[in-house]
Design an enzyme around this catalytic site. Structure first.
Site, mmCIF file in Angstrom:
data_model
loop_
_atom_site.group_PDB
_atom_site.id
_atom_site.type_symbol
_atom_site.label_atom_id
_atom_site.label_comp_id
_atom_site.label_asym_id
_atom_site.label_seq_id
_atom_site.Cartn_x
_atom_site.Cartn_y
_atom_site.Cartn_z
ATOM 1 N N GLU A 1 12.285 -24.685 -2.715
ATOM 2 C CA GLU A 1 13.670 -25.347 -2.655
ATOM 3 C C GLU A 1 13.156 -26.726 -3.444
ATOM 4 O O GLU A 1 13.795 -27.849 -2.672
ATOM 5 C CB GLU A 1 13.966 -25.478 -1.253
ATOM 6 C CG GLU A 1 14.221 -23.677 -1.148
ATOM 7 C CD GLU A 1 14.324 -23.732 0.298
ATOM 8 O OE1 GLU A 1 15.523 -24.598 0.303
ATOM 9 O OE2 GLU A 1 15.391 -22.420 0.234
ATOM 10 N N GLU B 1 12.843 -15.302 -0.123
ATOM 11 C CA GLU B 1 12.907 -16.206 0.862
ATOM 12 C C GLU B 1 14.386 -15.995 1.119
ATOM 13 O O GLU B 1 15.397 -15.630 0.629
ATOM 14 C CB GLU B 1 13.357 -17.221 1.225
ATOM 15 C CG GLU B 1 13.335 -18.448 2.730
ATOM 16 C CD GLU B 1 12.860 -19.171 2.903
ATOM 17 O OE1 GLU B 1 11.597 -19.742 1.837
ATOM 18 O OE2 GLU B 1 13.380 -19.907 3.181
#
Length: 509
Positions: A255, A350
């Site tokens: 991220e 994820e």
């Protein structure tokens, strides 16, 4: 007598559904559905698929009412009810080849496993990774600490050690990751595809001096910090190789856009699309290719700008994404991405429920979260995603441990005080896919006679010639009659009605 010693001594809300080889010892915590309770002496087992013969479909059903991967058999007929909603599998139209399903080996997972007796640890791993369990074939491994650790740490916290002379794996690797990864590899007969993901470089490599919080690497993009960070990856893979564990791939940065926030509450690091492109092209890609150990690793990232640069794209094999903005971005953008970059796989790396502020963390028996998982898998796979990887596969009753209290929910929740754990509806939802869609299966076209917003489905052709159809009924009432058939065999029609709030997997020839 120890708490949790016998499954027969569960609460008065416990009941047994007797359709599997070892039925679910269910317990109702008052959250709409049930969990399956496992302890030191008893845990349910899902019946195996068994032989799939012509004219008979094997069906597995889970539902809000309490059914949990219950096996049954349907016999085909040559016709269907006149009012049936017809699903037709067309194996002539093939899409992506599936890579499998999996989850992450975080510190939190390992911490919760070691709180249980060794036999229960092995049982959980088997239920996820063995061929008779969920059959997971993908594992994500964080490079050093994440929020699901007990503190911030890297593999070399000695400032200016650009040559990584003090690089070492930590106690967390040896206690909470390596032992369980090694067992999972054994359970999958050495077919576990591991990929690594870093959350941050060591704090001394960032302006703040901490892994926590945003910021990019210090210095010029061609300078020692960037060069050294690329070599850190190689050191990591060498260190795990020395422990008998080899990897299949990596993501460049977890991220990266969260690193734009200097006050981000846990480990992160910023890369813009251009920065990541140049890092891969000039440093990471060449560093990995220069080592015989890492030269064949698959590198994947979400920054599509990398793929527009041929010099960077040569080091990239796939595209990775998380599910946290699915509520705002339709899954159809993945089909657009595939159309633009058809030679790159798309991997969902994820997912977890209860990640938003204010949401209740573990909710024992929550069916809605199982439905969220099933919906996401179907939507992703229908839009060219080849594999789906969960986040923590085990957490505690608070949804941790997590050193910044970023707790979430998980398919298995450990109650260490009672020496028992709870298989959430999410666990069964994932099993509807991972148990019956193995690596090498191909998504095929699934046509429906009439659209119904409460029903979703996806179909696969397995390597053994069987077909798998997974259907999700989001409605609070029974579905109208449904038929499933193969377009090439109109005389074999399987009729079924889906009960309210249910998931059904149908396997047939």
């Amino acid at each position: 007598m120890a708490r949790g010693e016998f499954w027969l001594l569960l609460s008065v809300a416990t009941s047994v559904f007797a359709t599997s080889s070892r039925p679910c010892a269910s317990r109702d915590f008052g959250h709409g559905s049930v969990v399956c309770v496992c302890n030191a002496t008893y845990c349910d087992e899902v019946e195996l698929l068994g032989e799939v013969t012509a004219g008979n479909a094997v069906v597995f059903t889970s539902s809000k009412s309490g059914r949990r991967l219950e096996r049954s058999v349907l016999t085909s007929s040559s016709s269907s009810p006149g009012n049936a909603l017809k699903y037709t599998v067309n194996t002539a139209t093939k899409m992506q080849t599936m890579m499998g399903f999996g989850a992450a080996f975080t510190d939190a997972v390992g911490i919760n496993l070691v709180r249980l007796p060794p036999a229960m640890q092995d049982q959980i791993l088997s239920q996820y990774f063995s061929p008779s369990g969920h059959g997971y074939t993908i594992g994500r491994v964080p490079m050093a600490s994440t929020d699901f650790s007990t503190h911030e740490y890297s593999y070399d916290d000695i400032p200016l050690d650009f040559d990584w002379l003090h690089f070492n794996l930590t106690a967390e690797d040896f206690l909470y990751k390596i032992p369980f990864i090694s067992k999972a590899i054994q359970l999958t007969n050495d077919s576990l595809n591991l990929f690594a993901s870093p959350w941050s470089a060591p704090g001394w490599m960032k302006p703040s001096g901490h892994m926590k919080g945003g910021g990019s690497l210090l210095g010029d993009p061609s300078g020692p910090y960037y060069v050294s960070w690329a070599n850190y990856f190689v050191k990591f893979f060498e260190a795990y190789h020395a422990q008998g564990i080899d990897f299949w791939g990596l993501t460049v940065q977890n991220e990266p856009m969260s690193g734009a926030d200097p006050n981000y509450p846990w480990q992160t690091m910023y890369f813009s699309a251009a920065m990541e492109r140049d890092f891969v092209k000039n440093h990471l890609g060449p560093a990995l290719k220069a080592s015989s150990l890492t030269k064949d690793l698959k590198t994947f990232r979400a920054k599509l700008q990398i793929l527009k640069d041929p010099l960077a794209a040569q080091y990239v094999s796939g595209i990775a994404m998380h599910w946290y903005e699915d509520w705002a971005v339709p899954a159809t953008v993945l089909s657009v991405t595939h159309a633009r970059h058809p030679d790159y796989f798309i991997l969902a790396t994820e997912a977890c429920t209860a990640y938003l502020p204010g949401q209740a963390k573990p909710i024992l028996g929550d069916w809605d979260r199982a439905e969220q998982y099933a919906n996401d898998v179907i939507q992703d796979v229908e839009n060219w995603v080849s594999g789906w990887v969960d986040w923590n596969f085990v957490l505690d009753m608070q949804g941790g441990p997590n050193w910044v209290n970023n707790t979430v929910d998980s398919p298995i929740i450990v109650n260490a005080d009672a020496v028992e754990y709870y298989k959430q509806p999410m666990w069964h939802a994932l099993g509807h896919f991972s148990r019956f869609v193995k690596p090498g299966a191909v998504r095929v076209e699934l046509n429906v006679s009439k659209k119904n917003s409460d029903l979703e489905g996806v179909a696969f052709l397995n390597e053994d010639g069987t077909k798998t159809v997974v259907l999700l009924n989001k409605s609070l009432k029974n579905s109208d009659p449904i038929t499933v058939s193969d377009s090439s065999s109109s005389d074999n029609v399987y009729s079924i009605a889906l009960e309210p709030s249910s998931i059904v997997t149908i396997v047939f020839r």
